[in-house]
Enzyme design. Structure first.
Site, PDB file in Angstrom:
ATOM      1  N   HIS A  64      11.069  -4.413  -9.535  1.00 42.08           N
ATOM      2  CA  HIS A  64      11.058  -3.538 -10.706  1.00 42.08           C
ATOM      3  C   HIS A  64      12.447  -2.960 -10.985  1.00 42.08           C
ATOM      4  O   HIS A  64      13.338  -2.963 -10.118  1.00 42.08           O
ATOM      5  CB  HIS A  64      10.065  -2.388 -10.501  1.00 42.08           C
ATOM      6  CG  HIS A  64      10.435  -1.484  -9.360  1.00 42.08           C
ATOM      7  ND1 HIS A  64      11.394  -0.500  -9.462  1.00 42.08           N
ATOM      8  CD2 HIS A  64       9.982  -1.433  -8.081  1.00 42.08           C
ATOM      9  CE1 HIS A  64      11.515   0.120  -8.313  1.00 42.08           C
ATOM     10  NE2 HIS A  64      10.676  -0.424  -7.446  1.00 42.08           N
TER      11      HIS A  64
ATOM     12  N   GLU B 228       4.462  -1.132  -2.853  1.00 42.89           N
ATOM     13  CA  GLU B 228       5.482  -0.862  -1.847  1.00 42.89           C
ATOM     14  C   GLU B 228       4.824  -0.332  -0.574  1.00 42.89           C
ATOM     15  O   GLU B 228       3.650   0.080  -0.583  1.00 42.89           O
ATOM     16  CB  GLU B 228       6.480   0.172  -2.402  1.00 42.89           C
ATOM     17  CG  GLU B 228       7.645   0.505  -1.489  1.00 42.89           C
ATOM     18  CD  GLU B 228       8.477  -0.710  -1.099  1.00 42.89           C
ATOM     19  OE1 GLU B 228       7.963  -1.543  -0.317  1.00 42.89           O
ATOM     20  OE2 GLU B 228       9.635  -0.809  -1.547  1.00 42.89           O
TER      21      GLU B 228
END
Length: 216
Positions: A10, A86
């Protein structure tokens, strides 16, 4: 069964900019992060995606959608897979990463994250953070990897026939995947840049290989 995954990090967020732990918590993309996403989209604009995935974190979803917006082909179906979130940092979410790693590492003779990595390895480093969390919520290595592995099993069950997928994920998750399947890249030390692209190939037998890493 064979298919290809363009695994992308990202764009930069406010917490990335300030070097703070950002696992399951989220922060907006910075102006640089928006540019990261657009540039990733430009690099991938000639790739025809059959499906576009991201983790369920807003920063990953926004990056995914911006990449698709730059693509010259018809927009594919989009889905969120929590498996590719994550690492969860538990009590340490949002904390200054340098400070926390020093606190965690000092009892083991290390002052930085990379010193801990060098001395103990990535798996033990995750376990160390889990042990240091007073709530015990930070993911240990086995929990973390089981989650990622289940995500790949989902993709293998639902894709094949030469399909091409976009998957937007996160720094440590991409590092973990690449280090597992292609340790030659030293991904745990050389992390992927925001907006970078890593190409994975899943062959007819379900074996995963890394064609390239951290293209930016």
């Amino acid at each position: 069964m064979s298919f290809t995954i363009y695994l992308t990090r990202h764009g930069q967020t406010i917490l990335n900019k300030y070097r703070r732990f950002q696992g399951w918590c989220d922060a907006p993309l910075t102006d640089q992060g928006i540019e990261d996403a657009k540039k990733a989209g430009q690099r991938l604009k000639d790739v025809q995606f059959d499906f576009a995935y991201s983790s369920d974190s807003p920063r990953a979803i926004q990056t995914r959608d911006m990449i698709i917006a730059e693509n010259q082909f018809k927009a594919p179906e989009t889905h969120e897979l929590p498996n590719f979130r994550e690492q969860f940092f538990g009590y340490f979410e949002g904390a200054d990463s340098g400070h926390i790693w020093t606190m965690v590492g000092i009892p083991h003779g290390c002052k930085t994250y990379y010193e801990i990595l060098d001395k103990m390895g990535a798996a033990a480093t995750r376990d160390l953070l889990h042990e240091a969390d007073p709530w015990g919520d930070a993911e240990d290595d086995q929990t973390y990897w089981n989650r990622i592995a289940a995500g790949f099993e989902y993709l293998k069950e639902h894709h094949g026939n030469g399909e091409t997928l976009l998957l937007v994920s996160h720094s440590l998750t991409i590092r973990t995947i690449v280090d597992h399947f292609a340790p030659k890249y030293s991904a745990t030390v050389n992390g992927p840049k925001n907006g970078s692209v890593t190409k994975l190939v899943v062959d007819d037998h379900g074996k995963i290989s890394v064609e390239y890493y951290n293209h930016y």
